[in-house]
Design a protein around this motif. Structure first.
Motif, PDB file in Angstrom:
ATOM      1  N   ALA A 134     -13.603 -20.017  -2.083  1.00 18.92           N
ATOM      2  CA  ALA A 134     -14.083 -18.868  -2.852  1.00 18.92           C
ATOM      3  C   ALA A 134     -15.383 -18.339  -2.272  1.00 18.92           C
ATOM      4  O   ALA A 134     -15.603 -17.118  -2.209  1.00 18.92           O
ATOM      5  CB  ALA A 134     -14.267 -19.261  -4.317  1.00 18.92           C
ATOM      6  N   GLU A 138     -16.112 -14.597  -0.830  1.00 18.65           N
ATOM      7  CA  GLU A 138     -17.226 -13.784  -1.308  1.00 18.65           C
ATOM      8  C   GLU A 138     -18.172 -13.422  -0.167  1.00 18.65           C
ATOM      9  O   GLU A 138     -18.700 -12.303  -0.112  1.00 18.65           O
ATOM     10  CB  GLU A 138     -17.969 -14.518  -2.422  1.00 18.65           C
ATOM     11  CG  GLU A 138     -17.135 -14.652  -3.676  1.00 18.65           C
ATOM     12  CD  GLU A 138     -17.948 -15.048  -4.899  1.00 18.65           C
ATOM     13  OE1 GLU A 138     -19.194 -15.017  -4.836  1.00 18.65           O
ATOM     14  OE2 GLU A 138     -17.332 -15.372  -5.923  1.00 18.65           O
ATOM     15  N   HIS A 163      -7.726 -15.647  -4.728  1.00 20.10           N
ATOM     16  CA  HIS A 163      -8.839 -15.800  -3.793  1.00 20.10           C
ATOM     17  C   HIS A 163      -9.930 -16.726  -4.306  1.00 20.10           C
ATOM     18  O   HIS A 163     -10.934 -16.909  -3.624  1.00 20.10           O
ATOM     19  CB  HIS A 163      -9.429 -14.430  -3.463  1.00 20.10           C
ATOM     20  CG  HIS A 163      -8.454 -13.490  -2.832  1.00 20.10           C
ATOM     21  ND1 HIS A 163      -7.897 -13.738  -1.592  1.00 20.10           N
ATOM     22  CD2 HIS A 163      -7.903 -12.327  -3.270  1.00 20.10           C
ATOM     23  CE1 HIS A 163      -7.063 -12.753  -1.285  1.00 20.10           C
ATOM     24  NE2 HIS A 163      -7.047 -11.890  -2.276  1.00 20.10           N
ATOM     25  N   GLY A 164      -9.738 -17.316  -5.486  1.00 24.68           N
ATOM     26  CA  GLY A 164     -10.731 -18.234  -6.002  1.00 24.68           C
ATOM     27  C   GLY A 164     -11.056 -17.949  -7.451  1.00 24.68           C
ATOM     28  O   GLY A 164     -10.573 -16.980  -8.038  1.00 24.68           O
ATOM     29  N   LYS A 165     -11.926 -18.798  -8.035  1.00 24.54           N
ATOM     30  CA  LYS A 165     -12.214 -18.721  -9.467  1.00 24.54           C
ATOM     31  C   LYS A 165     -13.688 -18.463  -9.783  1.00 24.54           C
ATOM     32  O   LYS A 165     -14.067 -18.515 -10.947  1.00 24.54           O
ATOM     33  CB  LYS A 165     -11.762 -20.015 -10.158  1.00 24.54           C
ATOM     34  CG  LYS A 165     -10.264 -20.256 -10.076  1.00 24.54           C
ATOM     35  CD  LYS A 165      -9.875 -21.537 -10.796  1.00 24.54           C
ATOM     36  CE  LYS A 165      -8.384 -21.809 -10.686  1.00 24.54           C
ATOM     37  NZ  LYS A 165      -7.998 -23.073 -11.363  1.00 24.54           N
ATOM     38  N   ALA A 169     -14.949 -13.930  -6.409  1.00 21.81           N
ATOM     39  CA  ALA A 169     -13.593 -14.167  -5.909  1.00 21.81           C
ATOM     40  C   ALA A 169     -12.570 -13.997  -7.031  1.00 21.81           C
ATOM     41  O   ALA A 169     -11.453 -13.519  -6.801  1.00 21.81           O
ATOM     42  CB  ALA A 169     -13.490 -15.559  -5.295  1.00 21.81           C
ATOM     43  N   THR A 173      -8.787 -11.880  -7.796  1.00 19.80           N
ATOM     44  CA  THR A 173      -7.636 -12.744  -8.052  1.00 19.80           C
ATOM     45  C   THR A 173      -6.796 -12.150  -9.180  1.00 19.80           C
ATOM     46  O   THR A 173      -7.314 -11.855 -10.250  1.00 19.80           O
ATOM     47  CB  THR A 173      -8.104 -14.157  -8.423  1.00 19.80           C
ATOM     48  OG1 THR A 173      -8.722 -14.758  -7.279  1.00 19.80           O
ATOM     49  CG2 THR A 173      -6.953 -15.036  -8.888  1.00 19.80           C
TER      50      THR A 173
END
Length: 494
Positions: A134, A138, A163-165, A169, A173
């Motif tokens: 992530a 970013e 793409h991540g949490k 990101a 998502t």
């Protein structure tokens, strides 16, 4: 000076190695997350503790051996505890090498950046190494924004992106797993995955009055590991052409698929001449032993954004220049290249893909299809069994209201049976479609692929009704709260 006798009792690493499962669960409930205990308790592996792991195999405290067919959800291309990685980390420690300091230039960072530049196509030459996937995404988006000097305000992503949490990101998502109204990056918009018309319309929505574009970046997974789908070559090349034409920074997210997973070093490299402006990597980049990620940019993009004295430290991290992580990644990359992990993935995929296709054909009542590349495949299960309606009435209403609850229960029942009955660890994708994912370490041999396929065949042979009934009786009734004692007894009875 504090009296050591007055300090509260603290656990040591030795205590952890002797800690029984019930104590671990209790500590999680008090200090980590009660819900994690309940969720993982729905599967047999939630009750077990690991003693050690090597290659594709996990050995539990009770001596049972478990075939890990998750590949660490992308982290373990090298398998558990690869001996070369252990040796590299041991050598680094024995030298008492400097671990963290920003005021010294690091030979490990320099060498790792060089190696990536030599392995990646085109002028993807400049690398930066944060900690997680992530963060890499970013950092790449931040680079794109700086490249345009803040004069553009829109970033595009696909409608099945993962793409991540983190907040940044997570703004890019589009997975139902990240389904909460967190604050988002301003100026995000999406397009249909592998949909040229949708992508062109998204670009058109963000035309400026002068005929230019307000889009500073497009973030895209050439292969979506969480939903097991891929972009066509034609789509990727047209996206590249349009981004070049409109001076948009094209970012390929290969956090999961990098380092050979789908049969080429990075998935996009199966298409000669196709080069993004930035590519991100993580997961198996650290060989399953170090938490490291990276993004590598085309030289003109990076130099326009950051390569001046005023902006040279505009992007940094606490641990930039960290030693053991970059030393480990150097060795992990060398192993992937020298042992030809892309070719290993192709060989695994030939047997795995063919075997899953055969299972899909023979278990049509339960399986709707399969797809994959190399050592990353998904099996899509049907959710039309009438037993699901009865089961959904008994589980918590928050879960039952999930539009994907039916598919989750079917796939979870298969995963639970694989582990409980055959000692095979699997998982399902968190994104659209919820496929059962087969993603073994790239050190897996044909015999281990056969173990997985035979186990999955035996599980599917039971049929959805039996699988669901057993899942409800043996797992849900014990670990997931249901509505009252009477409901609990109904689950057990069924």
């Amino acid at each position: 000076m504090t009296d050591p006798r007055a300090l509260p009792p603290l656990f040591t690493t030795e205590d952890c190695e002797r800690m029984p499962a019930h104590q671990v669960h209790d500590l999680y409930r008090h200090y980590v997350s009660r819900s994690q205990v309940s969720l993982l308790g729905s599967f047999g592996f939630g009750q077990d503790l690991v003693d050690h792991a090597e290659g594709c195999w996990i050995t539990l405290r009770d001596g049972r051996r478990i075939l890990d067919f998750t590949g660490g959800i992308g982290v373990l291309n090298h398998g558990h505890n690869h001996p070369r990685l252990l040796a590299a980390r041991r050598r680094f420690g024995e030298r008492r090498a400097m671990e963290v300091h920003k005021n010294f230039l690091s030979p490990y960072v320099a060498a790792l950046s060089h190696n990536l530049a030599r392995l990646l196509p085109g002028d993807l030459n400049i690398s930066y190494f944060p900690n997680s996937g992530a963060e890499a995404v970013e950092g790449a988006v931040k680079l794109a924004y700086k490249y345009h000097r803040g004069h553009r305000g829109t970033v595009l992503h696909s409608d099945i992106s993962f793409h991540g949490k983190l907040l940044g990101a997570g703004s890019l998502t589009a997975s139902p797993e990240v389904d909460f109204p967190y604050p988002r990056l301003p100026g995000t918009d999406h397009f249909a995955y592998d949909g040229l018309e949708s992508f062109a319309l998204a670009l058109e929505r963000h035309r400026t009055g002068s005929g230019g574009s307000d889009v500073y970046a497009v973030v895209l997974e050439p292969f979506s590991a969480s939903s097991v789908r891929e972009c066509s070559e034609g789509f990727l090349r047209e996206v590249r052409r349009l981004c070049t034409e409109q001076d948009i920074v094209l970012i390929f997210d290969e956090v999961y698929t990098g380092w050979g997973r789908t049969g080429t070093l990075f998935h996009f490299m199966r298409h000669p001449g196709l080069v993004p402006d930035v590519v991100t990597t993580s997961k198996s980049f650290g060989g399953g032993k170090s938490s490291i990620s990276g993004y590598t940019a085309r030289e003109p993009v990076f130099r326009a954004a950051y390569d001046n004295h005023a902006d040279a430290t505009l992007h940094s991290t606490t641990y930039y220049g960290f030693g053991e992580e970059t030393a480990t990644a150097l060795e992990a990359v060398s192993i992937a290249v020298e042992d030809d992990y892309p070719a290993r993935a192709v060989r695994i995929g030939e047997r795995l893909g063919g075997g899953l296709a055969d299972l899909a054909a023979r278990h049509r009542s339960l399986v709707s299809g399969t797809f994959g590349r190399g050592a990353l495949h998904g099996l899509f299960l049907k959710d039309g069994n009438p037993g699901l309606d009865r089961l959904l009435r008994l589980v918590p209403s928050t879960f039952a209201r999930d539009p994907r609850a039916r598919r989750k229960l079917v796939t979870a029942a298969v995963i639970a049976s694989l582990y409980r009955d055959f000692g095979v660890l699997a998982y399902y994708g968190s994104n659209h479609g919820l496929p059962l994912i087969a993603s073994p370490p790239l050190v897996a041999e044909e015999t281990e692929v056969e173990v997985f396929l035979q186990a999955l065949d035996s599980v599917l042979e039971q049929g959805a009704g039996r699988l669901l009934a057993r899942f409800a009786k043996d797992v849900l009734a014990q670990h997931v709260p249901v509505r009252g004692k009477e409901a609990r007894e109904q689950v057990v009875a069924r």
